[in-house]
Design a protein around this motif. Structure first.
Motif, short mmCIF file in Angstrom:
data_model
loop_
_atom_site.label_atom_id
_atom_site.label_comp_id
_atom_site.label_asym_id
_atom_site.label_seq_id
_atom_site.Cartn_x
_atom_site.Cartn_y
_atom_site.Cartn_z
N VAL A 101 7.08 -20.30 -0.33
CA VAL A 101 8.10 -21.51 -0.02
C VAL A 101 8.66 -20.41 -0.76
CG1 VAL A 101 8.49 -23.95 -0.08
CG2 VAL A 101 6.39 -23.75 0.45
N SER A 102 10.53 -20.91 -0.90
CA SER A 102 11.24 -20.11 -1.50
C SER A 102 12.86 -20.49 -1.17
CB SER A 102 11.71 -18.90 -1.54
OG SER A 102 12.92 -18.08 -2.57
N GLN A 103 13.24 -21.03 -1.36
CA GLN A 103 14.39 -21.48 -0.68
C GLN A 103 16.02 -20.53 -0.52
OE1 GLN A 103 16.95 -24.10 -3.55
NE2 GLN A 103 16.92 -22.72 -5.11
N SER A 104 15.63 -19.08 -1.88
CA SER A 104 16.26 -18.12 -1.61
C SER A 104 15.54 -16.94 -0.58
CB SER A 104 16.66 -17.46 -2.66
OG SER A 104 16.16 -17.11 -3.25
N GLY A 105 13.83 -16.76 -0.63
CA GLY A 105 13.56 -16.16 0.28
C GLY A 105 13.77 -15.07 -0.92
N GLN A 106 14.11 -14.98 -2.37
CA GLN A 106 14.83 -13.39 -2.24
C GLN A 106 13.58 -13.06 -3.92
OE1 GLN A 106 18.81 -13.26 -3.83
NE2 GLN A 106 19.55 -14.76 -2.01
N SER A 107 13.10 -13.89 -4.00
CA SER A 107 12.43 -13.69 -5.16
C SER A 107 11.10 -12.01 -5.00
CB SER A 107 11.49 -14.60 -6.11
OG SER A 107 11.17 -13.91 -7.25
N PRO A 108 11.29 -10.84 -5.75
CA PRO A 108 10.16 -9.76 -5.01
C PRO A 108 9.18 -10.22 -5.81
CG PRO A 108 12.05 -9.42 -7.29
CD PRO A 108 11.68 -10.83 -7.02
N ASP A 109 8.46 -11.26 -5.92
CA ASP A 109 7.20 -11.44 -6.18
C ASP A 109 6.81 -12.31 -4.90
OD1 ASP A 109 8.68 -13.36 -7.00
OD2 ASP A 109 6.97 -14.09 -9.19
N ILE A 110 7.35 -12.88 -4.72
CA ILE A 110 6.97 -14.32 -3.85
C ILE A 110 7.78 -13.45 -2.39
CG2 ILE A 110 7.49 -16.41 -2.22
CD1 ILE A 110 6.44 -16.53 -4.89
N VAL A 111 7.71 -12.32 -2.54
CA VAL A 111 8.13 -11.26 -1.01
C VAL A 111 6.80 -10.19 -0.86
CG1 VAL A 111 9.52 -9.62 0.36
CG2 VAL A 111 11.01 -11.77 -1.05
N GLU A 112 6.83 -9.81 -1.96
CA GLU A 112 5.56 -8.49 -2.62
C GLU A 112 4.15 -9.73 -1.88
OE1 GLU A 112 4.09 -4.75 -1.76
OE2 GLU A 112 5.74 -5.41 -2.36
N MET A 113 4.14 -10.89 -2.48
CA MET A 113 2.46 -11.33 -1.72
C MET A 113 2.90 -12.02 -0.52
SD MET A 113 0.01 -12.22 -2.64
CE MET A 113 -0.95 -13.07 -3.98
N ALA A 114 4.02 -12.16 0.07
CA ALA A 114 3.94 -12.16 1.43
C ALA A 114 3.34 -11.19 2.73
CB ALA A 114 5.25 -13.17 2.01
N ARG A 115 4.39 -10.11 2.28
CA ARG A 115 3.70 -8.88 2.27
C ARG A 115 2.16 -8.70 2.54
NH1 ARG A 115 7.90 -5.37 2.26
NH2 ARG A 115 8.61 -5.48 0.33
N MET A 116 1.79 -8.42 1.77
CA MET A 116 0.39 -8.17 1.52
C MET A 116 -0.67 -9.02 2.34
SD MET A 116 -2.29 -9.23 -0.48
CE MET A 116 -1.88 -10.15 -2.02
N SER A 117 0.31 -10.23 2.08
CA SER A 117 -0.89 -11.28 3.02
C SER A 117 -1.16 -11.19 4.38
CB SER A 117 -0.11 -12.35 2.45
OG SER A 117 0.70 -13.23 3.17
N GLN A 118 0.12 -10.42 4.58
CA GLN A 118 0.67 -10.47 6.24
C GLN A 118 -0.33 -8.81 7.01
OE1 GLN A 118 4.03 -8.52 7.54
NE2 GLN A 118 4.44 -10.26 9.40
N ALA A 119 -0.59 -8.02 5.55
CA ALA A 119 -1.03 -6.92 5.75
C ALA A 119 -2.29 -6.98 5.96
CB ALA A 119 -0.76 -5.86 4.78
N GLU A 120 -3.07 -8.11 5.52
CA GLU A 120 -4.37 -8.21 4.91
C GLU A 120 -5.45 -9.06 6.06
OE1 GLU A 120 -6.82 -6.76 2.62
OE2 GLU A 120 -5.16 -5.10 2.40
N GLY A 121 -3.95 -9.21 7.21
CA GLY A 121 -4.22 -10.05 8.16
C GLY A 121 -4.40 -11.34 8.15
N ALA A 122 -3.34 -11.88 6.93
CA ALA A 122 -2.77 -13.48 7.26
C ALA A 122 -1.91 -13.67 8.17
CB ALA A 122 -2.67 -14.56 5.76
N VAL A 123 -1.65 -15.24 8.87
CA VAL A 123 -0.82 -15.49 9.86
C VAL A 123 0.07 -15.54 8.50
CG1 VAL A 123 0.46 -17.16 10.90
CG2 VAL A 123 -2.05 -16.20 11.70
N ALA A 124 1.49 -15.13 7.94
CA ALA A 124 2.39 -15.29 7.48
C ALA A 124 3.56 -16.49 7.75
CB ALA A 124 3.63 -13.75 6.83
#
Length: 347
Positions: A101-124
């Protein structure tokens, strides 16, 4: 700080009044994306969900946690974005889902965790007001909040549309027709909610610099958001507690006139929260509660939604209208709180 006023008040005030229209726009334009994401969750049938967010967005995640556990029976755990962004660790998320959840969708830490979760098999799944953002790019499903431009630093429209989107996703996943109907009825209810008179609470804060915000269950997320908004828009020291925790130590600082706001939906937690509110009022606190069941605490007028899981949405809309009034009476511009900016990007 000089408060910049217009004929229609501060920018925050105008955006609070736009909440009903923003939710209506979301319900009109967001259905297809929500239905697709819900279908993906049904197909995956995750045993657990992780949430990734900060600030107000993390309060949305707390609301989502309670709603998921009450409605679906699927536990939700908040994970620290720094695990991926700073510590460069990976989590075993195969078969799970990740809600960012991010109104701007820009914060690098949020983006990196979402990227990792998708790579590890979660529905992101991303909830954002910017569907062209970096967060959207690393997510399987992007749910546009459709809040429109939000210019005040204090998030209001985007917070409410995030709540509604998160709950709508769960309702579609569960195919809960009663909840879906309550969600679709929100715009009219919110138009009433933003006009509720909480002026008595404003008066109790005039000569105070500290207060408690209380909640329980899904409304605890609104208590957290209330405490944050008091800090950022009013420069008031506010602490949020579950009503189950406040008597375990924090209540010791309550003195005569100490302000407390207790936020409750019409659900199974209402009676226990009201009992705590009454107990603190008996100790001398100036306690205000969103329930007509109180005996000692003072009742704040609220608009009920017909469903316990949508009640918190109306609560926060009424709260936002009140907290903007508190800020302006204190001579503070809630559109530009000191030391803050609209988008905070953390690593």
């Amino acid at each position: 700080m000089t408060v910049q006023m217009t004929l229609t008040g501060t920018r925050m005030r105008r955006e609070v009044l736009e909440i009903p229209a923003a939710v209506d726009r979301l319900l009109t334009n967001g259905a297809a994306d929500v239905v697709r994401a819900a279908a993906a969750l049904r197909d995956r049938d995750p045993r657990f969900i992780v949430s990734v967010a900060r600030g107000s967005s993390d309060h949305v995640a707390t609301y989502f946690k309670y709603a998921s556990e009450l409605l679906i029976g699927v536990p939700v755990a908040s994970v620290g974005p720094s695990v991926a962004s700073v510590y460069k660790r990976r989590l075993r998320l195969s078969g799970s889902a990740c809600l960012s959840v991010s109104q701007s969708g820009q914060s690098p830490d949020i983006v990196e965790m979402a990227r990792m979760s998708q790579a590890e098999g979660a529905v992101a799944i991303a909830l954002t007001n910017n569907p062209a953002s970096p967060l959207a790019e690393v997510s399987d499903h992007t749910l546009n909040l459709h809040a429109g431009p939000e210019l005040s630093v204090a998030a209001t429209k985007t917070f409410v549309t995030s709540l509604v989107t998160a709950l709508w996703l769960l309702a579609e996943w569960a195919r809960d027709e009663a909840l879906i109907a309550a969600i679709k009825g929100l715009p009219e209810i919110l138009a009433d909610a933003v006009t509720q008179d909480w002026d008595e609470m404003c008066g109790a804060l005039e000569n105070r610099n500290s207060l408690f915000c209380l909640g329980r269950g899904p409304a605890y997320a609104i208590s957290n958001e209330a405490a944050l908004k008091f800090k950022e828009t009013c420069q008031l020291h506010a602490e949020s507690y579950s009503s189950a925790e406040v008597l375990h130590g924090p209540v010791s600082i309550v003195d005569k006139g100490f302000p407390v706001i207790a936020l409750t939906a019409r659900d199974e937690a209402e009676d226990v929260l009201v009992n705590v509110a009454d107990e603190i009022a008996a100790k001398g606190g100036a306690v205000f509660v969103t329930s007509s069941k109180a005996r000692r605490a003072r009742t704040l007028p609220v608009v009920r939604t017909g469903h316990p899981l949508t009640d918190p949405v109306a609560l926060v809309a009424s709260f936002y209208a009140m907290v903007e009034t508190v800020a302006t009476r204190r001579g503070i511009n809630p559109d530009a709180p000191r030391h803050l900016k609209k988008v905070t990007e953390t690593v």
